[in-house]
Write a protein that holds these residues in place. Structure first.
Motif, PDB file in Angstrom:
ATOM      1  N   GLY A  42       0.818  -1.120  -0.078  1.00 15.05           N
ATOM      2  CA  GLY A  42      -0.041   0.033   0.075  1.00 15.05           C
ATOM      3  C   GLY A  42       0.872   1.262   0.061  1.00 15.05           C
ATOM      4  O   GLY A  42       2.150   1.151   0.046  1.00 15.05           O
ATOM      5  N   PRO A  43       0.116   2.479  -0.259  1.00 12.62           N
ATOM      6  CA  PRO A  43       0.909   3.926  -0.003  1.00 12.62           C
ATOM      7  C   PRO A  43       1.680   3.881   1.116  1.00 12.62           C
ATOM      8  O   PRO A  43       1.436   3.700   2.201  1.00 12.62           O
ATOM      9  N   SER A  44       3.203   4.156   0.877  1.00  9.92           N
ATOM     10  CA  SER A  44       4.144   3.931   2.195  1.00  9.92           C
ATOM     11  C   SER A  44       3.959   5.489   2.732  1.00  9.92           C
ATOM     12  O   SER A  44       4.444   5.498   4.047  1.00  9.92           O
ATOM     13  N   ALA A  45       3.404   6.384   2.242  1.00  7.59           N
ATOM     14  CA  ALA A  45       3.374   7.582   2.647  1.00  7.59           C
ATOM     15  C   ALA A  45       2.285   7.754   4.060  1.00  7.59           C
ATOM     16  O   ALA A  45       2.440   8.907   4.826  1.00  7.59           O
ATOM     17  N   VAL A  46       1.442   6.824   4.103  1.00  4.41           N
ATOM     18  CA  VAL A  46       0.472   6.912   5.317  1.00  4.41           C
ATOM     19  C   VAL A  46       1.189   6.671   6.422  1.00  4.41           C
ATOM     20  O   VAL A  46       1.776   5.777   6.655  1.00  4.41           O
ATOM     21  N   SER A  47       0.482   7.429   7.591  1.00  7.51           N
ATOM     22  CA  SER A  47       1.226   7.105   8.921  1.00  7.51           C
ATOM     23  C   SER A  47       0.524   5.992   9.464  1.00  7.51           C
ATOM     24  O   SER A  47      -0.855   6.298   9.466  1.00  7.51           O
ATOM     25  N   CYS A  48       0.949   4.968  10.262  1.00  6.23           N
ATOM     26  CA  CYS A  48       0.233   4.081  10.936  1.00  6.23           C
ATOM     27  C   CYS A  48       0.004   4.554  12.496  1.00  6.23           C
ATOM     28  O   CYS A  48      -0.257   3.480  13.210  1.00  6.23           O
ATOM     29  N   ASP A  49       0.414   5.632  12.745  1.00  4.63           N
ATOM     30  CA  ASP A  49       0.042   6.047  14.297  1.00  4.63           C
ATOM     31  C   ASP A  49      -1.181   6.017  14.313  1.00  4.63           C
ATOM     32  O   ASP A  49      -2.069   6.296  13.775  1.00  4.63           O
ATOM     33  N   LYS A  50      -1.729   5.422  15.965  1.00  3.04           N
ATOM     34  CA  LYS A  50      -2.848   5.265  16.235  1.00  3.04           C
ATOM     35  C   LYS A  50      -3.674   6.423  16.322  1.00  3.04           C
ATOM     36  O   LYS A  50      -3.015   7.785  16.708  1.00  3.04           O
ATOM     37  N   GLY A  51      -4.963   6.420  15.657  1.00  3.18           N
ATOM     38  CA  GLY A  51      -5.720   7.594  15.558  1.00  3.18           C
ATOM     39  C   GLY A  51      -5.497   8.467  14.457  1.00  3.18           C
ATOM     40  O   GLY A  51      -6.223   9.470  14.365  1.00  3.18           O
ATOM     41  N   SER A  52      -4.582   8.090  13.471  1.00  8.53           N
ATOM     42  CA  SER A  52      -4.316   8.927  12.277  1.00  8.53           C
ATOM     43  C   SER A  52      -4.536   8.441  11.117  1.00  8.53           C
ATOM     44  O   SER A  52      -4.308   8.829   9.901  1.00  8.53           O
ATOM     45  N   LEU A  53      -5.083   7.139  11.158  1.00 10.35           N
ATOM     46  CA  LEU A  53      -5.632   6.469   9.842  1.00 10.35           C
ATOM     47  C   LEU A  53      -6.767   6.833   9.013  1.00 10.35           C
ATOM     48  O   LEU A  53      -7.758   7.413   9.647  1.00 10.35           O
ATOM     49  N   PRO A  54      -6.711   7.125   7.815  1.00 10.80           N
ATOM     50  CA  PRO A  54      -7.767   7.573   6.787  1.00 10.80           C
ATOM     51  C   PRO A  54      -8.943   6.485   6.743  1.00 10.80           C
ATOM     52  O   PRO A  54      -9.172   6.022   5.771  1.00 10.80           O
ATOM     53  N   ALA A  55      -9.532   6.057   7.817  1.00 11.10           N
ATOM     54  CA  ALA A  55     -10.491   5.044   7.902  1.00 11.10           C
ATOM     55  C   ALA A  55     -11.687   5.752   7.331  1.00 11.10           C
ATOM     56  O   ALA A  55     -11.889   6.956   7.050  1.00 11.10           O
ATOM     57  N   ALA A  90     -10.117  -9.910  14.405  1.00  6.52           N
ATOM     58  CA  ALA A  90     -10.598  -8.324  13.926  1.00  6.52           C
ATOM     59  C   ALA A  90     -10.451  -7.480  15.014  1.00  6.52           C
ATOM     60  O   ALA A  90      -9.746  -6.489  14.909  1.00  6.52           O
ATOM     61  N   TYR A  91     -10.660  -7.830  16.335  1.00  2.56           N
ATOM     62  CA  TYR A  91     -10.364  -6.932  17.429  1.00  2.56           C
ATOM     63  C   TYR A  91      -9.125  -6.746  17.691  1.00  2.56           C
ATOM     64  O   TYR A  91      -8.508  -5.614  18.112  1.00  2.56           O
ATOM     65  N   ALA A  92      -8.303  -7.688  17.462  1.00  5.71           N
ATOM     66  CA  ALA A  92      -6.884  -7.698  17.967  1.00  5.71           C
ATOM     67  C   ALA A  92      -6.044  -6.590  16.947  1.00  5.71           C
ATOM     68  O   ALA A  92      -5.186  -6.069  17.344  1.00  5.71           O
ATOM     69  N   VAL A  93      -6.481  -6.827  15.685  1.00  2.00           N
ATOM     70  CA  VAL A  93      -5.983  -5.942  14.587  1.00  2.00           C
ATOM     71  C   VAL A  93      -6.481  -4.622  14.803  1.00  2.00           C
ATOM     72  O   VAL A  93      -5.582  -3.573  14.612  1.00  2.00           O
ATOM     73  N   ALA A  94      -7.684  -4.420  15.249  1.00  2.00           N
ATOM     74  CA  ALA A  94      -8.241  -2.882  15.422  1.00  2.00           C
ATOM     75  C   ALA A  94      -7.575  -2.582  16.860  1.00  2.00           C
ATOM     76  O   ALA A  94      -7.264  -1.200  16.703  1.00  2.00           O
ATOM     77  N   LYS A  95      -7.156  -3.213  17.752  1.00  4.98           N
ATOM     78  CA  LYS A  95      -6.499  -2.543  18.844  1.00  4.98           C
ATOM     79  C   LYS A  95      -5.043  -2.321  18.351  1.00  4.98           C
ATOM     80  O   LYS A  95      -4.585  -1.138  18.754  1.00  4.98           O
ATOM     81  N   SER A  96      -4.262  -2.998  17.853  1.00  3.29           N
ATOM     82  CA  SER A  96      -3.088  -2.772  17.080  1.00  3.29           C
ATOM     83  C   SER A  96      -3.074  -1.319  16.271  1.00  3.29           C
ATOM     84  O   SER A  96      -2.036  -0.661  16.206  1.00  3.29           O
ATOM     85  N   LEU A  97      -4.211  -1.203  15.754  1.00  3.40           N
ATOM     86  CA  LEU A  97      -4.363   0.235  14.673  1.00  3.40           C
ATOM     87  C   LEU A  97      -4.753   1.100  15.570  1.00  3.40           C
ATOM     88  O   LEU A  97      -4.993   2.448  15.188  1.00  3.40           O
ATOM     89  N   GLU A 267       0.942  -4.557   8.604  1.00  5.37           N
ATOM     90  CA  GLU A 267       2.037  -4.276   9.753  1.00  5.37           C
ATOM     91  C   GLU A 267       1.405  -5.023  11.101  1.00  5.37           C
ATOM     92  O   GLU A 267       2.007  -5.392  11.972  1.00  5.37           O
ATOM     93  N   ALA A 268       0.004  -4.625  11.175  1.00  5.58           N
ATOM     94  CA  ALA A 268      -0.667  -5.433  12.512  1.00  5.58           C
ATOM     95  C   ALA A 268      -0.749  -6.477  12.439  1.00  5.58           C
ATOM     96  O   ALA A 268      -0.337  -7.265  13.513  1.00  5.58           O
ATOM     97  N   VAL A 269      -1.037  -7.289  11.253  1.00  2.00           N
ATOM     98  CA  VAL A 269      -1.225  -8.530  11.368  1.00  2.00           C
ATOM     99  C   VAL A 269       0.161  -9.320  11.642  1.00  2.00           C
ATOM    100  O   VAL A 269       0.268 -10.199  12.376  1.00  2.00           O
ATOM    101  N   ASP A 270       1.494  -8.798  11.006  1.00  2.00           N
ATOM    102  CA  ASP A 270       2.762  -9.403  11.136  1.00  2.00           C
ATOM    103  C   ASP A 270       3.057  -9.424  12.708  1.00  2.00           C
ATOM    104  O   ASP A 270       3.578 -10.107  13.160  1.00  2.00           O
ATOM    105  N   GLY A 271       2.841  -8.051  13.249  1.00  2.00           N
ATOM    106  CA  GLY A 271       2.894  -7.872  14.849  1.00  2.00           C
ATOM    107  C   GLY A 271       2.420  -8.946  15.743  1.00  2.00           C
ATOM    108  O   GLY A 271       2.913  -9.338  16.586  1.00  2.00           O
ATOM    109  N   LEU A 272       0.966  -9.156  15.237  1.00  2.00           N
ATOM    110  CA  LEU A 272       0.211 -10.271  15.956  1.00  2.00           C
ATOM    111  C   LEU A 272       0.870 -11.790  16.037  1.00  2.00           C
ATOM    112  O   LEU A 272       0.775 -12.407  16.654  1.00  2.00           O
ATOM    113  N   ARG A 273       1.271 -11.927  14.566  1.00  2.00           N
ATOM    114  CA  ARG A 273       2.059 -13.034  14.312  1.00  2.00           C
ATOM    115  C   ARG A 273       3.537 -13.399  15.212  1.00  2.00           C
ATOM    116  O   ARG A 273       3.561 -14.309  15.966  1.00  2.00           O
ATOM    117  N   LYS A 274       4.054 -12.374  15.226  1.00  2.00           N
ATOM    118  CA  LYS A 274       5.330 -12.263  15.784  1.00  2.00           C
ATOM    119  C   LYS A 274       5.318 -12.439  17.481  1.00  2.00           C
ATOM    120  O   LYS A 274       6.062 -12.767  18.030  1.00  2.00           O
TER     121      LYS A 274
END
Length: 296
Positions: A42-55, A90-97, A267-274
């Motif tokens: 996906g576009p690399s310029a998007v910040s994955c900081d909590k609360g800043s996602l373009p949902a 789904a809720y685990a991914v949401a929490k990570s985001l 990134e969230a899914v990868d983190g939950l796997r790791k």
């Protein structure tokens, strides 16, 4: 004013380099045992900081799945209760985001609609959707959150319940849900003599099995365990199928093609796997899914 050839040449080369850079394909993740599946970042310029996602919704994360929402992926046909493997993921991914449980909004999305072309109203969809090259032409996928095998179910009284290999299913009338890798398994791996029956939902396939309209049905392995233990108790798992393509089949979260959220969700899914979260959720909700003979 005149420009010398010595001046023009560097300008031309530089301009061509810019054009070529603009046309060069983005590097993609390599497929590997970690479940990345070579999905686009996906576009690399998007910040994955909590609360800043373009949902899709302000302050809300919209998650899609089908209805009914089947066990063991969900419980009590209620994705919002957090019970069942996919609801928990789904809720685990949401929490990570950065989204709390009360900030997740569930949306009903028919299975085939989730990965069909066109803009989506959800941020991501979770519904046992296998990552494939064909589907990736229309949508984005996260990295894989579950590695799955397909399985075949028959009534215990059926002669096909005793099949020991794929050849033992060749003469059977088989059924599966449309648009699924279960149906692909029938057509591409089993290759039965009879044309398979195709159903809009697994519920219809289960009814056909109970009513004797088909000899057996193919579903993913965890679903097969749930069906035989709780829904069609006079049915049994004949066996599971091996990976024959050289690539494990994985479920991924579905997103809009080119979604700005793809890299963050991956990134969230990868983190939950790791950190072991996915393994813990799999153990809790899908513990039985390892025990079934392999049909070759």
């Amino acid at each position: 004013m005149h420009t010398s050839a010595r001046t023009v040449l560097p300008l031309v080369v530089a301009g061509a380099a810019l054009v070529m850079a603009g046309c060069a394909p983005e590097p993609s993740a390599s497929d590997g045992a970690d479940g990345t599946d070579g999905v686009g970042a996906g576009p690399s310029a998007v910040s994955c900081d909590k609360g800043s996602l373009p949902a899709k919704g302000r302050g809300k994360l919209t998650v899609g799945t089908d209805k009914p929402a089947y066990a063991p992926w969900f419980q009590d046909d209620d994705p919002a209760n957090g019970k069942g493997f996919e609801s928990a993921v789904a809720y685990a991914v949401a929490k990570s985001l950065g989204y709390g449980k009360d900030q997740v909004v569930w949306q009903t999305v028919p299975f085939n609609n989730s990965f069909s072309p066109g803009e989506k109203k959800f941020d991501f969809d979770i519904n046992q959707v296998s990552v494939s090259a064909e589907r990736k032409r229309a949508v984005d996928f996260s990295s894989g959150y579950y590695t799955v095998r397909q399985a075949v179910i028959a009534l215990k009284s059926s002669p096909y319940a005793k099949a020991k290999d794929i050849a033992g299913l060749k003469k059977a009338k088989l059924g599966a849900q449309i648009g699924t890798t279960s149906l692909d398994t029938i057509n591409d791996l089993i290759k039965p003599e009879q044309k398979p029956a195709v159903y809009q939902k697994n519920d219809y396939a289960k009814s056909a099995l109970k009513n004797g309209q088909v000899d057996a049905i193919v579903v993913d392995l965890p679903t097969a365990f749930y069906i035989t233990s709780s829904e069609v108790k006079d049915a049994a798992i004949v066996g599971q199928f091996p990976d024959v393509s050289g690539e494990a089949e994985r479920f991924g979260l579905v997103l809009d093609k080119g979604s700005p959220l793809t890299s963050c969700v991956t990134e969230a899914v990868d983190g939950l796997r790791k950190d072991g979260t996915l393994a813990a959720l799999e153990k809790r909700w899908l513990a039985d899914a390892a025990d079934a003979p392999v049909l070759k």
